[in-house]
Design an enzyme around this catalytic site. Sequence first.
Site, PDB file in Angstrom:
ATOM      1  N   CYS A  36       0.821  -1.213   0.000  1.00  0.00           N
ATOM      2  CA  CYS A  36       0.000   0.000   0.000  1.00  0.00           C
ATOM      3  C   CYS A  36       0.848   1.253   0.000  1.00  0.00           C
ATOM      4  O   CYS A  36       0.345   2.338  -0.250  1.00  0.00           O
ATOM      5  CB  CYS A  36      -0.956   0.007   1.183  1.00  0.00           C
ATOM      6  N   CYS A 105      -2.524  -3.088   8.450  1.00  0.00           N
ATOM      7  CA  CYS A 105      -2.162  -1.793   9.038  1.00  0.00           C
ATOM      8  C   CYS A 105      -1.755  -1.985  10.496  1.00  0.00           C
ATOM      9  O   CYS A 105      -0.819  -1.334  10.976  1.00  0.00           O
ATOM     10  CB  CYS A 105      -3.324  -0.821   8.948  1.00  0.00           C
TER      11      CYS A 105
HETATM   12 FE1  FES Z   1      -1.644  -0.002   4.255  1.00  0.00          FE
HETATM   13 FE2  FES Z   1      -3.328   0.865   5.937  1.00  0.00          FE
HETATM   14  S1  FES Z   1      -3.700   0.534   3.833  1.00  0.00           S
HETATM   15  S2  FES Z   1      -1.241   0.557   6.263  1.00  0.00           S
END
Ligand code: FES
Length: 128
Positions: A36, A105
């Site tokens: 991400c 996360c």
């Molecule tokens: Fe990657 Fe939250 S979407 S840390």
Amino acid sequence: MNQLYSEKVMDHFLHPRNMGELPGANGVATVGNKQCGDVMKMYLKIEGETVKEAKFQTLGCGAAISTSSMATEMIKGKPLSDALKLTNQAIAEALDGLPSSKIHCSVLAAEAVKRAIEDYRSKGEGGK
Ligand code: FES
């Protein structure tokens, strides 16, 4: 189906605890998630075997901010041995759960804490 964030996640996202730099931190680590692209920096001020202060800077999604905020709250004042045992599940539970797509996360937050403690230990500081 999309799960929504719990009230606690929203609270920590909108009102993050311990956000910012920590001058004098003696354990610092930056961790990132390649998929991400989110990045989290954890600052710890450790005295002896106790986490005296913890702050973070996170460039990332709402869950990354909430989990870093909660992680700092959970380790402040705790012995290093407890802080090292902090799991991403414990962080997610303390926030009343996370949507499954956001579990990574919380992994980032737990890892940031561990790495910052490793950084402290690698410097061989015995604390003040
Ligand atoms: Fe990657 Fe939250 S979407 S840390």
